[in-house]
Scaffold this motif. Structure first.
Motif, PDB file in Angstrom:
ATOM      1  N   SER A   1     -34.409 -10.863 -27.629  1.00 30.73           N
ATOM      2  CA  SER A   1     -34.787 -10.056 -28.791  1.00 30.73           C
ATOM      3  C   SER A   1     -34.961  -8.593 -28.390  1.00 30.73           C
ATOM      4  N   ALA A   2     -35.547  -8.366 -27.201  1.00 35.47           N
ATOM      5  CA  ALA A   2     -35.808  -6.989 -26.751  1.00 35.47           C
ATOM      6  C   ALA A   2     -34.508  -6.209 -26.608  1.00 35.47           C
ATOM      7  N   PHE A   3     -33.549  -6.747 -25.827  1.00 34.45           N
ATOM      8  CA  PHE A   3     -32.366  -5.906 -25.629  1.00 34.45           C
ATOM      9  C   PHE A   3     -31.383  -5.956 -26.789  1.00 34.45           C
ATOM     10  N   HIS A   4     -31.404  -7.033 -27.619  1.00 37.70           N
ATOM     11  CA  HIS A   4     -30.607  -7.011 -28.856  1.00 37.70           C
ATOM     12  C   HIS A   4     -31.105  -5.878 -29.768  1.00 37.70           C
ATOM     13  N   ASN A   5     -32.438  -5.741 -29.867  1.00 41.39           N
ATOM     14  CA  ASN A   5     -33.006  -4.703 -30.732  1.00 41.39           C
ATOM     15  C   ASN A   5     -32.757  -3.301 -30.195  1.00 41.39           C
ATOM     16  N   VAL A   6     -32.838  -3.124 -28.872  1.00 39.06           N
ATOM     17  CA  VAL A   6     -32.518  -1.811 -28.287  1.00 39.06           C
ATOM     18  C   VAL A   6     -31.067  -1.449 -28.593  1.00 39.06           C
ATOM     19  N   THR A   7     -30.166  -2.421 -28.384  1.00 41.82           N
ATOM     20  CA  THR A   7     -28.738  -2.189 -28.633  1.00 41.82           C
ATOM     21  C   THR A   7     -28.480  -1.858 -30.099  1.00 41.82           C
ATOM     22  N   ALA A   8     -29.207  -2.546 -31.007  1.00 41.09           N
ATOM     23  CA  ALA A   8     -29.015  -2.323 -32.442  1.00 41.09           C
ATOM     24  C   ALA A   8     -29.570  -0.978 -32.886  1.00 41.09           C
ATOM     25  N   ILE A   9     -30.719  -0.584 -32.331  1.00 38.89           N
ATOM     26  CA  ILE A   9     -31.402   0.613 -32.835  1.00 38.89           C
ATOM     27  C   ILE A   9     -30.861   1.889 -32.187  1.00 38.89           C
TER      28      ILE A   9
ATOM     29  N   GLN B   1     -20.403  -5.289 -31.515  1.00 41.01           N
ATOM     30  CA  GLN B   1     -20.454  -6.760 -31.593  1.00 41.01           C
ATOM     31  C   GLN B   1     -21.731  -7.238 -32.276  1.00 41.01           C
ATOM     32  N   LEU B   2     -22.834  -6.539 -32.004  1.00 37.04           N
ATOM     33  CA  LEU B   2     -24.126  -6.933 -32.581  1.00 37.04           C
ATOM     34  C   LEU B   2     -24.118  -6.788 -34.106  1.00 37.04           C
ATOM     35  N   PHE B   3     -23.534  -5.695 -34.604  1.00 37.07           N
ATOM     36  CA  PHE B   3     -23.482  -5.474 -36.055  1.00 37.07           C
ATOM     37  C   PHE B   3     -22.367  -6.284 -36.714  1.00 37.07           C
TER      38      PHE B   3
END
Length: 460
Positions: free
Chosen positions: A55-63, A339-341
Motif C-alpha cells: 500500500s505504501a509504495f503503490h500510493n507513493v507511485t500513484a500520488i 500501470q497503476l492507473f
C-alpha cells in the motif's frame, strides 16, 4: 446450532451498532461458482494477499507524479505566503479524505467496496452512483495515462538530446512510441500485486529525482538578482497564473482514484480488517510525499525565484549527467504510474465485457482489451503532445471532486454526523474548498491554453 450462532452474531452486530462501536465484518459469501470464478479473474479482486508496505509504495507511485518538478513554477505564481499555505492545506485535506475512503472500504458488515464506483453506488444508488463516479474516475485515470505517455516520451527525448548534441533531431512522436512499447508487455500483468516490483521501482525513482531536483538547487545556491514577486507582467496574468498554479498544486494528489482498488488487494478478517495495514501504508506514503513535494517546491523557488522554468530540471541545466539521470528516473517512475492507473481501467472494461456482454474470461480477451487501451493512449499522446497542458482544464472537473470533496459528500450521506459537529464542519470546509478549486483551476488552465495555443503542434 448454526442458526443459533448466526442469530447471536447478528445480535452482537446490532448491539455494537447501537453503541456506536465498529461492527466486525462477518462475511457470508453468497456468490455462485460462476461469480467466484469471474471475481478471481478480474484484476482488482483476483489477489487479496498484499502486505501493508505494498500500500505504501503503490500510493507513493500513484500520488508523486512528474508534476512535482513544476511545483517551483507554481510557487512563482502563488508567492511565499499563499504558496506555503496551499501546499500544506492540500497535503492535509487530501490525507483526511484518503483516511475517509480507507475507513469506508468495509463500513458495511460482510461487504468490501473494492472499487470507487461501488462506494458511490452505496451512497447515491445503483445508477446515480455509477454516473457520478465512473466518468470522473475515468477522466482522471485515462487522462493521467495519456499525460504519462507524453511525459515518458519527452523525458526520453531530453536524455537523447543531452547525450547527443550533434545528432539529427528526432520527433517526440517516436519517443512516445518507444515509451509505449514497454506497456504493450507490462499491460498483461494480471493484477495489482503482480505490478508490485514495478511500483516499488517507480516509488524509489520518484524519491530519487525529487532529491536530485532540490539537492542540485541547494548546490547551485540563490541566483543573482533573484526576485520573489508574483510572476505576471499584468494584473490579469497574475490572477490567471494564480488560478492555474492553484490547479498545479491541487492536482499533485491523484491517489484517491485508485485507493479503494489498492485496499481491495489486502486480506481482511473480523479480527484484522484491511483498514489497519492500509492506513499504515498510506501514512508512510504521505510522509514520503512530503519529503518529495515540500523541498522541491520551496528550495526550487528559493533558488530561482520567479524566473524558474516550468520544469525545474530545465533551470538546473548542469551537470549534464545528473539531469540525464533525473530524466531516466522520471521515465522509470511514469512506467510504474501508468500501470497503476491503468489497472482500474482494465478492471472496468473487463467487468463490462464479462458480466454485461457475457464474454468468456480468457487470455485472448485480456490481450485484446489491454493492447487496444495502450494503443489508444499512445495515439492520443502522439496526436496531442501538449496533452499535459490540457489535463489541467479537463482534470479540473474530475480531480477536485474525486480527491477533495466527493469522499466528504459520501461520508455525510452515509454517516450523517450531527449538524455543526466537528466532523460535519470539517467535511463542509473540504467540500467548499474543493468546489472553489473545481471552478477556478479550469479557468486558469483554459486561459493558459489560449495563450499558448499558437505554440501547440499536432504529431510533433
Amino acid at each position: 446450532m448454526g442458526t443459533e450462532s448466526e442469530s447471536a452474531m447478528n445480535q452482537t452486530a446490532h448491539a455494537a451498532e447501537r453503541e456506536g462501536a465498529s461492527v466486525p465484518s462477518f462475511e457470508v459469501d453468497t456468490r455462485t461458482a460462476e461469480q467466484k470464478a469471474i471475481d478471481e479473474w478480474l484484476p482488482i479482486t483476483s489477489s487479496r494477499n498484499a502486505k501493508w508496505w505494498y500500500s505504501a509504495f503503490h500510493n507513493v507511485t500513484a500520488i508523486v507524479g512528474a508534476g512535482v518538478l513544476s511545483l517551483p513554477s507554481a510557487m512563482s505564481h502563488l508567492g511565499w505566503g499563499p504558496g506555503v499555505v496551499i501546499l500544506v492545506l492540500s497535503w492535509v485535506i487530501t490525507l483526511y479524505t484518503l483516511w475517509q475512503m480507507v475507513e469506508m472500504h468495509e463500513m458495511v458488515p460482510g461487504k468490501r467496496f473494492d472499487r470507487y464506483h461501488e462506494l458511490g453506488q452505496h451512497a447515491f444508488g445503483e445508477k446515480l452512483g455509477l454516473w457520478i463516479v465512473v466518468p470522473q474516475q475515468l477522466i482522471c485515470e485515462v487522462g493521467v495515462d495519456i499525460a504519462y505517455m507524453v511525459t515518458g516520451g519527452k523525458s526520453l527525448q531530453k536524455v537523447h538530446d543531452l547525450l547527443c548534441n550533434n545528432c539529427k533531431p528526432i520527433k517526440t512522436s517516436y519517443f512516445i512510441m518507444i515509451f509505449a512499447s514497454v506497456h504493450f508487455f507490462l499491460a498483461h500483468l494480471p493484477n495489482f500485486n503482480s505490478i508490485t516490483g514495478i511500483s516499488l521501482a517507480a516509488a524509489v525513482m520518484s524519491l530519487s529525482y525529487s532529491t536530485i531536483a532540490w539537492a542540485a538547487s541547494v548546490h547551485k545556491g540563490v541566483q543573482p538578482d533573484v526576485q520573489y514577486g508574483h510572476n505576471g507582467s499584468t494584473s490579469a496574468n497574475t490572477v490567471f497564473g494564480f488560478f492555474n498554479a492553484l490547479g498545479d498544486v491541487a492536482f499533485a494528489y491523484a491517489g484517491h482514484n485508485v485507493v479503494l482498488e489498492i485496499q481491495a488487494t489486502i486480506p481482511s478478517s473480523p479480527e484484522k480488517p484491511s483498514k489497519g495495514p492500509m492506513w499504515r501504508g498510506v501514512l508512510i506514503a504521505y510522509i514520503i510525499v512530503a519529503f518529495c513535494y515540500f523541498p522541491v517546491a520551496l528550495i526550487g523557488y528559493w533558488t530561482f525565484g520567479n524566473q524558474v522554468a516550468d520544469n525545474i530540471l530545465i533551470s538546473l541545466e548542469k551537470p549534464t549527467w545528473l539531469i540525464v539521470a533525473a530524466n531516466l528516473f522520471v521515465v522509470v517512475h511514469v512506467i510504474g504510474s501508468y500501470q497503476l492507473f491503468a489497472m482500474p481501467v482494465f478492471d472496468m472494461i473487463e467487468t463490462v465485457m464479462v458480466k454485461k456482454w457475457r464474454f468468456k474470461p480468457s487470455r485472448i480477451l485480456r490481450f485484446t482489451v489491454r493492447n487496444l487501451y495502450v494503443a489508444f493512449t499512445m495515439f492520443v499522446a502522439i496526436t496531442f503532445p501538449f496533452f499535459g497542458a490540457l489535463l489541467g482544464f479537463f482534470g479540473g472537473f474530475a480531480f477536485a471532486p474525486t480527491t477533495y470533496y466527493l469522499p466528504c459528500i459520501i461520508w455525510l450521506a452515509i454517516y450523517k454526523p450531527r449538524k455543526f459537529s466537528l466532523s460535519w464542519i470539517i467535511n463542509w470546509i473540504c467540500i467548499i474548498l474543493g468546489i472553489l478549486l473545481m471552478v477556478v483551476s479550469p479557468i486558469g488552465a483554459l486561459r493558459q491554453i489560449i495563450v499558448n495555443a499558437k505554440t501547440y503542434g499536432f504529431y510533433q
